[in-house]
Design a protein around this motif. Structure first.
Motif, short mmCIF file in Angstrom:
data_model
loop_
_atom_site.label_atom_id
_atom_site.label_comp_id
_atom_site.label_asym_id
_atom_site.label_seq_id
_atom_site.Cartn_x
_atom_site.Cartn_y
_atom_site.Cartn_z
N THR B 243 0.84 -1.21 0.00
CA THR B 243 0.00 0.00 0.00
C THR B 243 0.87 1.26 0.00
O THR B 243 0.53 2.25 -0.63
CB THR B 243 -0.95 0.03 1.21
OG1 THR B 243 -0.19 -0.22 2.39
CG2 THR B 243 -2.06 -0.99 1.10
N GLN B 244 2.02 1.21 0.67
CA GLN B 244 2.93 2.36 0.66
C GLN B 244 3.53 2.56 -0.73
O GLN B 244 3.76 3.70 -1.15
CB GLN B 244 4.05 2.18 1.69
CG GLN B 244 3.61 2.37 3.13
CD GLN B 244 3.17 3.79 3.45
OE1 GLN B 244 3.38 4.72 2.68
NE2 GLN B 244 2.50 3.95 4.58
N LEU B 249 3.59 5.85 -5.64
CA LEU B 249 3.37 6.05 -7.07
C LEU B 249 2.30 7.13 -7.30
O LEU B 249 2.44 7.98 -8.19
CB LEU B 249 2.96 4.74 -7.74
CG LEU B 249 4.04 3.64 -7.73
CD1 LEU B 249 3.50 2.35 -8.36
CD2 LEU B 249 5.29 4.08 -8.48
N LYS B 250 1.25 7.09 -6.48
CA LYS B 250 0.18 8.10 -6.60
C LYS B 250 0.72 9.50 -6.34
O LYS B 250 0.40 10.44 -7.07
CB LYS B 250 -0.92 7.81 -5.56
CG LYS B 250 -2.04 6.94 -6.09
CD LYS B 250 -3.14 6.90 -5.04
CE LYS B 250 -4.07 5.73 -5.31
NZ LYS B 250 -4.93 5.47 -4.16
N VAL B 333 10.77 2.59 -13.56
CA VAL B 333 11.29 1.49 -12.73
C VAL B 333 11.11 1.87 -11.26
O VAL B 333 11.52 2.96 -10.84
CB VAL B 333 12.79 1.25 -13.02
CG1 VAL B 333 13.37 0.23 -12.04
CG2 VAL B 333 13.00 0.78 -14.45
N LEU B 334 10.50 0.98 -10.51
CA LEU B 334 10.37 1.19 -9.06
C LEU B 334 11.39 0.30 -8.36
O LEU B 334 11.49 -0.89 -8.65
CB LEU B 334 8.94 0.82 -8.61
CG LEU B 334 8.68 0.87 -7.09
CD1 LEU B 334 8.79 2.30 -6.56
CD2 LEU B 334 7.30 0.29 -6.76
N ILE B 335 12.15 0.90 -7.44
CA ILE B 335 13.13 0.13 -6.65
C ILE B 335 12.63 0.09 -5.21
O ILE B 335 12.25 1.13 -4.66
CB ILE B 335 14.52 0.81 -6.70
CG1 ILE B 335 15.05 0.90 -8.13
CG2 ILE B 335 15.51 0.06 -5.81
CD1 ILE B 335 16.30 1.76 -8.28
N PHE B 346 11.81 3.45 -1.24
CA PHE B 346 11.23 3.36 -2.58
C PHE B 346 11.91 4.42 -3.44
O PHE B 346 12.08 5.55 -3.01
CB PHE B 346 9.73 3.67 -2.55
CG PHE B 346 8.91 2.65 -1.83
CD1 PHE B 346 8.61 1.42 -2.41
CD2 PHE B 346 8.41 2.92 -0.55
CE1 PHE B 346 7.84 0.48 -1.73
CE2 PHE B 346 7.65 1.99 0.13
CZ PHE B 346 7.35 0.76 -0.45
N THR B 347 12.26 4.04 -4.65
CA THR B 347 12.83 5.00 -5.61
C THR B 347 12.14 4.81 -6.94
O THR B 347 11.89 3.67 -7.36
CB THR B 347 14.34 4.78 -5.80
OG1 THR B 347 14.97 4.82 -4.53
CG2 THR B 347 14.94 5.84 -6.70
N LEU B 348 11.85 5.92 -7.59
CA LEU B 348 11.22 5.87 -8.91
C LEU B 348 12.18 6.44 -9.94
O LEU B 348 12.56 7.61 -9.87
CB LEU B 348 9.91 6.67 -8.88
CG LEU B 348 9.04 6.60 -10.13
CD1 LEU B 348 8.62 5.17 -10.45
CD2 LEU B 348 7.81 7.47 -9.92
N LEU B 349 12.61 5.59 -10.86
CA LEU B 349 13.46 6.03 -11.97
C LEU B 349 12.62 6.07 -13.23
O LEU B 349 11.79 5.19 -13.46
CB LEU B 349 14.64 5.06 -12.18
CG LEU B 349 15.62 4.84 -11.02
CD1 LEU B 349 16.73 3.88 -11.46
CD2 LEU B 349 16.22 6.16 -10.55
#
Lengths: 85, 352
Positions: B243-244, B249-250, B333-335, B346-349
């Motif tokens: 959920t996190q 992402l939201k 890409v989500l890490i 969480f990292t969003l590339l």
């Protein structure tokens, strides 16, 4: 005396991490600092501690160190005369 | 939100031959062990012998990875250096503490003490590069590297710097290995790398590495990816990881991802933290990497290297595929990483 000189060379190479220097590469009269082996002030501190730990010699006067650490020959001569262990 | 942040140069020194940026996991070392060491580049090509002789492996990895990352970004210097490390220069720490014990607190020499602090790597990189700018090291368990990313990202977004070198670095040392074996954080039995997730045993295969990146607020020909967002948690329940992730992402207005890079390491006690994401993103290409690098506090910096390479090359080596989804084109890409249930990130590339 020659045995002590070989021992000192091995300690210098090992304790100062002289990766590219072999014991055989160090001549007895090579300058340890400056243009010779290129040791620096941190190495001088390492050598002072080594003298105290391994030979029971306490150096209190930094000027004294300059002459003692000139070469393996001078180090060996000083250690032979002053060592307490 | 200010400027965008791009990864413009990378270099990974790991247990694989990754320091050559022209290849992408083409030759794989499949280890069967409980501890794996990073493969050394020829350090002498990059560090003068007079300097290198006092440097432990972590410092050497950091300097070489930094120089190669800068070269990759076609830069000579940067505005700031920010590193993350879990245990810092632990080899010299061990040497110094051993000397204290062995010599009854006397005859202590300066070298290992000078080189034993956590910020030695960032300091030595600054000396090598002659970078007199901001120099900071984060030490925060498995969030150490991500803390460095967050700091750099904030500075770049606010135009306080244009190019920042960031890196995650940790080295193995004999006593540290011994202690971690004793407390069961290292697996008791050797495991072959490609079967580590099925090992069904406690602990991880330990590793080491130095993964460095040039982050810039200007896109360049060398750009690999955009670092869109990073979010850290000290604690997170297993049940709330998915959920996190959705919330993350939201917050970044992303309704789908193309690839998910997970930090699972085969520890039967803690890999369950990844199950929510594996189930929730079952239609997404999933990747894993700690079978190649081993576990260490800044191992997740390798996930950034992997994500950056995937987005730039639009290819995924088979050895890191965790599921059978075959995605041809990748934009996001989500890490996700955690270690022993703590310090989650969480990292969003994004492709750029």
């Amino acid at each position: 005396m020659e045995e002590l000189k070989q021992e000192l060379k091995a300690k210098i190479v090992e304790q100062l991490n002289l990766e590219d220097v072999a014991v055989e590469d160090i001549a007895n009269d090579d300058m340890l600092f400056g243009d010779g082996l290129g040791l620096d002030s941190i190495d001088a501190l390492e050598l002072i501690v080594m003298l105290d730990r391994d030979y029971g010699i306490k150096l209190t006067d930094p000027k004294q160190g300059r002459a003692i650490f000139e070469s393996v020959d001078t180090m060996a001569a000083y250690i032979s005369e002053h060592k307490t262990k | 939100m200010g400027s965008k942040v791009y990864i413009n140069g990378i270099c990974a020194i790991s247990a694989q031959k990754t320091f050559d940026n022209t290849t992408f996991l083409e030759e794989i070392e499949l280890y069967n062990d409980t501890v794996i060491n990073a493969i050394d580049p020829n350090y002498k090509e990059f560090i003068p012998p007079a300097s290198a002789r006092r440097m432990a492996k972590g410092i050497k990895m950091g300097i070489v990875a930094s120089k190669l990352a800068l070269k990759d970004a076609t830069l000579d210097n940067i505005d700031a250096i920010i590193t993350g490390t879990g245990l810092g220069c632990v080899r010299d720490s061990e040497k110094f503490v051993s000397a204290i014990i062995d010599h009854d607190e006397q005859f202590l020499t300066p070298t290992s003490f000078i080189q034993s602090t956590h910020n030695t790597v960032a300091g030595q990189i600054a000396l090598e590069l002659q970078c007199k700018g901001y120099n900071f090291t984060y030490v925060h368990g498995s969030n150490s590297f991500e803390s460095a990313v967050l700091d750099a990202k904030l500075q770049l977004e606010h135009d306080e710097a244009r190019h920042i070198l960031i890196g995650g670095v940790d080295e193995l040392a004999p006593h540290t290995i011994k202690i971690h074996r004793l407390i069961g954080h290292i697996k008791a039995e050797s495991v072959t790398a490609n079967t580590v997730l099925n090992s069904n045993s406690k602990g991880a295969v330990f590793g080491e590495g130095g993964n460095f990146f040039v982050l810039s607020n200007e896109q360049a020909a060398s750009s690999y990816a955009e670092v869109q967002a990073v979010k850290l948690f000290n604690t997170l329940n297993k049940s709330s990881v998915y959920t996190q992730a959705i919330e993350f992402l939201k917050e970044n207005k992303i309704d789908h991802i193309d690839a998910l890079i997970l930090g699972c390491n085969g520890d039967v006690e803690y890999d369950s933290y990844y199950e929510g994401l594996r189930d929730g993103f079952s239609n997404v290409q999933q990747l894993y990497y700690k079978q190649l690098t081993g576990e260490f506090y800044t191992a997740s910096s390798f996930a950034y290297w992997l994500g950056a390479k995937v987005l730039k090359t639009q290819s995924i080596p088979n050895v890191v595929k965790l599921n059978s989804v075959d995605k041809k084109s990748m934009d996001s890409v989500l890490i996700y990483n955690q270690y022993r249930g703590e310090n989650h990130s969480f990292t969003l590339l994004r492709k750029c």
